[in-house]
Design an enzyme around this catalytic site. Structure first.
Site, short mmCIF file in Angstrom:
data_model
loop_
_atom_site.label_atom_id
_atom_site.label_comp_id
_atom_site.label_asym_id
_atom_site.label_seq_id
_atom_site.Cartn_x
_atom_site.Cartn_y
_atom_site.Cartn_z
N HIS A 14 0.86 -1.19 0.00
CA HIS A 14 0.00 0.00 0.00
C HIS A 14 0.90 1.23 0.00
CE1 HIS A 14 -3.82 2.09 1.78
NE2 HIS A 14 -3.10 2.93 1.04
N HIS A 16 1.41 4.83 -2.40
CA HIS A 16 1.05 5.70 -3.52
C HIS A 16 2.34 6.35 -4.00
CE1 HIS A 16 -3.29 5.48 -2.51
NE2 HIS A 16 -2.81 5.29 -1.29
N HIS A 194 -9.43 1.11 -1.50
CA HIS A 194 -9.41 1.72 -0.18
C HIS A 194 -10.84 1.65 0.38
CE1 HIS A 194 -5.58 3.30 -1.43
NE2 HIS A 194 -5.45 4.11 -0.40
N GLU A 197 -11.17 3.35 5.86
CA GLU A 197 -10.11 4.21 6.41
C GLU A 197 -10.85 5.28 7.22
OE1 GLU A 197 -8.02 6.62 3.50
OE2 GLU A 197 -6.41 7.15 4.89
N ASP A 276 1.79 7.03 2.10
CA ASP A 276 2.37 8.22 1.46
C ASP A 276 3.54 8.70 2.31
OD1 ASP A 276 0.19 8.89 -0.68
OD2 ASP A 276 -0.92 8.51 1.18
N1 HPA Z 1 -6.43 7.43 1.26
C1 HPA Z 1 -7.13 7.74 0.17
N2 HPA Z 1 -6.57 8.22 -0.93
C2 HPA Z 1 -5.25 8.39 -0.95
C3 HPA Z 1 -4.49 8.08 0.15
C4 HPA Z 1 -5.11 7.57 1.32
O1 HPA Z 1 -4.50 7.27 2.36
N3 HPA Z 1 -3.21 8.37 -0.19
C5 HPA Z 1 -3.21 8.80 -1.46
N4 HPA Z 1 -4.45 8.82 -1.93
ZN ZN Z 2 -3.66 4.82 0.51
#
Ligand code: HPA
Ligand code: ZN
Length: 331
Positions: A14, A16, A194, A197, A276
């Site tokens: 995971h 990006h 995703h 979250e 990230d």
């Molecule tokens: N969540 C959703 N979108 C995203 C994320 C994340 O943690 N990081 C980059 N795009």
């Molecule tokens: Zn993410």
């Protein structure tokens, strides 16, 4: 001697790639491409990395991505990531990329994908890191835009192995992306999204039932729903958990409050990832070492997390066997 958490070979699922853009490289690319950043310095930019929620972060993340224009920029971005995580003993990585963030600015799909793919090839040749690309749809845009994005990416099909769904979760449930994920399935692509979250357990059900995902990205809110936990456990659906991200985006107040241990105790296939890292204060070793310290993880739990990530990866069985042997060789 460094801790077992740091020494341990790792698989990252995971990540990006746009979220690995460190302020220094952002300024370098801005200068190279004649792009003006709304910050006076690297320090001023870093100081802005104080987020109240996911949307606060996304606003800065999309702004930062504006310096990425040429194939060389995408290559440099991904090569910087691979060089960095080689130090953290990452041996396999599956990278998310957001083509719409770039095509909406007039960057060609091939520029994005070919730049990233070239860095993946070099990482394998020079660092021994195996990797793959996963194309993510932006959920703040609509399902039709996702279908168009996947269609536009098909000439580059050989360079990516799956699709994902990211960006602003709440208010953008998975069901809107049914067509794009169905098309991806028909093309033999892996499917992840995703969910859970910031969004509720219903979004995890939606990702499973409407999008047929093989992994859930984040998914930490699943513990609010017993029937969902039973299903995730029974079907061995992995969760790609991102502990430092969750603290930075205020999903949990502190790392000590994180439910990673509870996810493992519930029998779920939880993994640890960085999401990230340029924005959230740490790469893989920072995530593992800080979790080990805050949650008191044992070496056996660390090994379980690493082994879960191998099982959850889309690597070939032969590559998984190599990764397992590498993990077993480190004490
Ligand atoms: N969540 C959703 N979108 C995203 C994320 C994340 O943690 N990081 C980059 N795009
Ligand atoms: Zn993410």
């Amino acid at each position: 001697m460094t801790s077992f958490a740091a020494r341990m070979p790792k698989v990252e699922l995971h990540l990006h790639i746009e979220g690995t853009l460190e302020p220094e490289l952002m300024f370098e690319l801005a200068a190279r491409n004649g792009v003006t950043l709304p910050y006076a310095s690297v320090e001023a930019l870093r100081a802005a990395y104080d987020f109240g929620n996911l949307q606060d972060f996304l606003d800065l993340y999309y702004q930062g991505a504006a310096v990425l224009l040429k194939e060389q920029d995408f290559f440099d971005l991904a090569w910087a990531y691979f060089s960095r995580v080689h130090q953290d003993n990452v041996e396999h990585a599956e990278l998310f990329f957001d083509p719409q963030t770039h095509t909406e600015r007039g960057v060609a799909m091939g520029t994005v994908i070919e730049g990233l793919a070239a860095a993946c090839t070099k990482a394998h040749e020079e660092l021994g890191i195996s990797s793959a690309l996963i194309l993510c749809f932006l959920r703040h845009l609509d399902g039709a835009a996702a279908v168009k994005t996947l269609t536009d990416a098909m000439p580059f099909r050989e360079h990516f192995i799956g699709v994902g769904l990211d960006s602003a979760e709440v208010g953008n449930p998975p069901e809107g992306f049914r067509d794009a994920f169905e098309l991806a399935g028909a093309e033999g692509l892996h499917r992840v999204a995703h969910a859970g979250e910031e969004g509720p357990p219903a979004y995890i059900w939606g990702a499973l039932d409407a999008l047929h995902v093989e992994r859930v990205d984040h998914g930490v809110r699943c513990l609010e729903d017993e029937a969902l936990v039973a299903r995730l456990s029974r079907e061995r659906i992995p969760l790609t958990v991102c502990p430092l991200s969750n603290v930075k985006l205020r999903v949990f107040d502190t790392l000590a409050d994180h439910n990673l241990t509870a996810l493992l105790e519930a029998g779920l296939c939880a993994t640890v990832n960085s999401d990230d890292p340029a924005y959230f204060g740490g790469y893989m070793n920072d995530n593992f070492v800080q979790c080990q310290q805050a949650l008191g993880l044992s070496d056996a739990q660390l090994r379980l997390l690493a082994d879960n990530a191998i099982a959850a990866s889309f690597a070939s069985e032969a590559r998984k066997a190599e990764l397992r042997a590498s993990l077993a060789s480190v004490r």
